[in-house]
Every structure is written in structure tokens, then in C-alpha cells.
Motif scaffolding. Structure first.
Motif, short mmCIF file in Angstrom:
data_model
loop_
_atom_site.label_atom_id
_atom_site.label_comp_id
_atom_site.label_asym_id
_atom_site.label_seq_id
_atom_site.Cartn_x
_atom_site.Cartn_y
_atom_site.Cartn_z
N THR A 301 0.79 -1.24 0.00
CA THR A 301 0.00 0.00 0.00
C THR A 301 0.82 1.28 0.00
O THR A 301 0.24 2.36 -0.22
N GLN A 307 0.76 8.04 1.50
CA GLN A 307 0.70 7.14 0.34
C GLN A 307 -0.29 6.00 0.60
O GLN A 307 -1.06 5.61 -0.28
N ASP A 310 -3.81 7.37 0.35
CA ASP A 310 -4.16 7.59 -1.06
C ASP A 310 -4.47 6.27 -1.76
O ASP A 310 -5.39 6.19 -2.58
N PHE A 311 -3.69 5.24 -1.45
CA PHE A 311 -3.92 3.92 -2.05
C PHE A 311 -5.33 3.44 -1.74
O PHE A 311 -6.07 3.00 -2.63
N ASN A 313 -7.93 5.21 -0.81
CA ASN A 313 -8.91 6.08 -1.46
C ASN A 313 -9.10 5.73 -2.93
O ASN A 313 -10.22 5.70 -3.45
N GLN A 314 -7.99 5.45 -3.62
CA GLN A 314 -8.07 5.11 -5.04
C GLN A 314 -8.81 3.78 -5.24
O GLN A 314 -9.65 3.66 -6.14
N VAL A 315 -8.48 2.81 -4.41
CA VAL A 315 -9.15 1.51 -4.51
C VAL A 315 -10.65 1.67 -4.21
O VAL A 315 -11.51 1.09 -4.90
N TRP A 316 -10.97 2.45 -3.19
CA TRP A 316 -12.37 2.66 -2.82
C TRP A 316 -13.13 3.34 -3.97
O TRP A 316 -14.27 2.97 -4.27
N ASN A 317 -12.50 4.31 -4.61
CA ASN A 317 -13.15 5.00 -5.73
C ASN A 317 -13.43 4.03 -6.88
O ASN A 317 -14.48 4.09 -7.52
N THR A 318 -12.48 3.13 -7.14
CA THR A 318 -12.68 2.11 -8.17
C THR A 318 -13.87 1.24 -7.83
O THR A 318 -14.73 0.94 -8.68
#
Length: 337
Positions: A301, A307, A310-311, A313-318
Motif C-alpha cells: 500500500t 501514500q 491515497d492507495f 482512497n483510489q481503490v475505494w473509488n474504483t
């Protein structure tokens, strides 16, 4: 330390010792395991002579599958344990050696976490005056807590994770702890050889303080118990083709059956942003716990806390873009993260 300050129960202070104490040897795990077995005979004094055999027995057992139990080059006490396993030392000799050498540092260091002593003591050192340790009221109250039955499982899992890191020289060669969903075990690969480390449930439970990740209901590690925890993928398994390393430790949580399988449970929904923040907090406990989950989380992660945030958050957005519907259960216990 935030881990037990957020919920300052005796079991969480004890977990602080087991999960976050600095490990240069496995003696702390062996002492904890021996204390779980202390018989209540009306006296709170435990003589080293009586503690020596259960303490050394746990080390002898672990030495059979993990020869490295200390970070120093050698230990006369561990050498005696190896000799006992090889039938070169008698049980009486092992007891005598353990009394003389086995407790030299572990009793002094047991309550130390993050370079300081925790606020709750579970025993007092009385080696000089009474040749043993005296258990405190905190220890006896700990044994009466609902979570006490889980602590032995958690200690064993933590011990196996640490010794696997030592075996693979984690300081120079970061290892990845992976998850086998069918066996519900954590494992790693050594020279293309799979090494089963420990139960996933047992490894995660302490960091969640014995509660369901989602609703905070108490969960159990005892096979056959009605409240036996499920291992759940926070980001649903359904997204395995869209989310890399979805089986990573970062995405595994323990859940009660209602949250994981119930009619109003998570199913394939996306957990809420509140639950995502909780996942980040739980994963930071892994980071602060050092070997080897720290290294695994860093690999999976990110090297820094921003970092890693952010990781997630990006996965959750996907996940949100694909599955759309969010989910969060009604809490049945206090917030513990």
C-alpha cells in the motif's frame, strides 16, 4: 499508545505488549503462553522453578519448526532447549538451566512498549526477595474477561509471524505475507516454496481487539463457537479483476456472521467512507507492529502514511464506480479504532 488509549481495557493493554513490543527474542511470547497456563492455587506468587518448565516447553516446541528464536548470534539457554529436544539434556537439567538463564531479560522487558512501560502491570518482579514473580489483580481480572480465551491464539499467531520474518531475514529481504482463502491461512514463499505461517483469524483478531470490524460485536476464535469470526474482503472479492492484490492483508478484516452473511450484511456492497477510514487506522496498527506485517503493508500500500491513505482512497473509488451502493451497519458496540 493510541491502540489501548482509545479503549483502555486490560485485554488491550495485554495486546499492546504482545503485538507492539520490540522483539529481539521470542521469550516474551513464551512467558505470556506460560502465564496463560498458571494454576490458581490461592497464591499470587509464581516461583521461577514452577514457571520454568511451561516457559521452556513453549520454546522447545517452537524450536522444532523454527530454529531462529533470537536475533543475537547465540544463546546458552536456547542451546539447552535444543539439547533437550535432542534428548541430550534431562527435564530436571532443563528446569535448572531455565531458572538460571531463561528469565534474565524477559521479566524486566515484558511490560515495555515503544521504549516505555505501559500503565498496567500484570506481575511484579520478586526474584530477589521471593525467587519468582507476583501476579497482580490486573492479571486475575484479565483471566475473567470474555476476550481472555482469544489471547493464547493471538500470541501464538504473533509468535509465528515474527519467527517467519527472522527466518527469511526480513531486515534485508522484505517478505510478502499472503492469504489462502480456502485454508484461511497466512503464508509466504521461500525460494518458491510455500510456507504456511498461521491462522488468518488468529493474526487479525488482536488488532481488531476481538470485535467485528464493521459493527464492533465481540467475535471468537474458538472453532464451533456461534460467534466465530469470518475473514472478509473489505473491498469485495467480486472486484478481483479490477483491484490488484485484493487478497492482500491490507484488505482482510474479521467480521461477525451478521455483517458478513446476514440479510442486511455487506454482501458485495462498498463499505462506507467511515469504514474506509477505520480500515486505514487498522492497517496503521499493522505498520506500528513491525515484523512482518509492517513490511507486507508497506509493499502492498505504500511507504508513507499519506501514500497508504491515497492507495485506499483510489481503490475505494474504483469499487464505488463499479458497485455504486454503499453499506454501513448499525454499531452494536463502542468505536475501538
Amino acid at each position: 499508545m493510541r491502540f489501548y488509549q482509545v479503549e483502555p481495557t486490560l485485554e488491550n493493554y495485554w495486546r499492546g505488549i504482545i503485538l507492539f513490543g520490540k522483539n529481539v527474542a521470542s521469550y516474551k511470547f513464551a512467558l505470556a503462553s506460560a502465564l496463560y497456563e498458571v494454576k490458581r492455587d490461592g497464591s499470587d506468587l509464581v516461583l521461577l522453578e514452577d514457571l520454568a518448565l511451561p516457559f521452556s516447553a513453549h520454546l522447545c516446541r517452537h524450536l522444532q519448526h523454527a530454529p531462529k528464536q533470537v536475533t543475537s548470534r547465540s544463546s546458552k539457554f536456547l542451546a539447552a532447549c535444543v539439547q533437550f529436544n535432542d534428548n541430550e539434556v534431562s527435564l530436571d537439567d532443563l528446569r535448572s538451566i531455565t531458572v538460571r538463564r531463561g528469565f534474565d531479560n524477559v521479566i524486566d522487558a515484558f511490560h515495555n512498549v515503544n521504549n516505555g512501560e505501559i500503565d498496567k502491570r500484570f506481575f511484579i518482579d520478586e526474584r530477589k526477595t521471593h525467587k519468582g514473580i507476583r501476579l497482580t489483580d490486573n492479571f486475575y481480572r484479565l483471566t475473567e474477561r470474555l476476550q481472555f480465551q482469544n489471547l493464547a491464539h493471538e500470541t501464538e499467531a504473533r509468535w509465528r509471524l515474527v519467527e517467519q520474518a527472522w527466518a527469511m531475514n526480513v531486515s534485508r529481504n522484505l517478505i510478502a505475507v499472503e492469504y489462502d482463502a480456502q485454508e484461511q491461512q497466512l503464508f509466504s514463499l521461500t525460494r518458491d516454496r510455500r510456507v504456511t505461517i498461521t491462522s488468518c483469524r488468529d493474526s487479525l483478531n488482536g488488532y481488531q481487539k476481538g470485535r467485528c470490524f464493521y459493527c464492533h460485536a465481540p467475535v471468537s476464535l474458538q472453532t464451533g463457537d456461534a460467534s466465530l469470526a469470518d475473514v472478509d474482503h473489505f473491498i469485495p472479492w467480486l472486484l478481483r479483476d479490477s483491484v490488484a492484490n485484493i487478497n492482500g492483508v491490507w484488505n482482510l478484516v474479521l467480521a461477525c456472521k451478521n455483517c458478513n452473511r446476514g440479510k442486511l450484511g455487506k454482501s458485495s456492497h462498498v463499505p462506507s467512507m467511515t469504514l474506509l477510514a477505520r480500515l486505514h487506522a487498522r492497517n496503521e496498527y499493522f505498520i506500528n507492529s513491525h515484523l512482518p506485517l509492517r513490511e507486507t503493508l508497506i509493499q502492498q500500500t505504500g511507504k508513507t502514511e499519506p501514500q497508504r491513505r491515497d492507495f485506499l482512497n483510489q481503490v475505494w473509488n474504483t469499487a464505488q464506480q463499479t458497485l455504486i451502493h454503499q453499506w454501513e451497519p448499525q454499531a452494536v458496540g463502542p468505536g475501538i479504532f
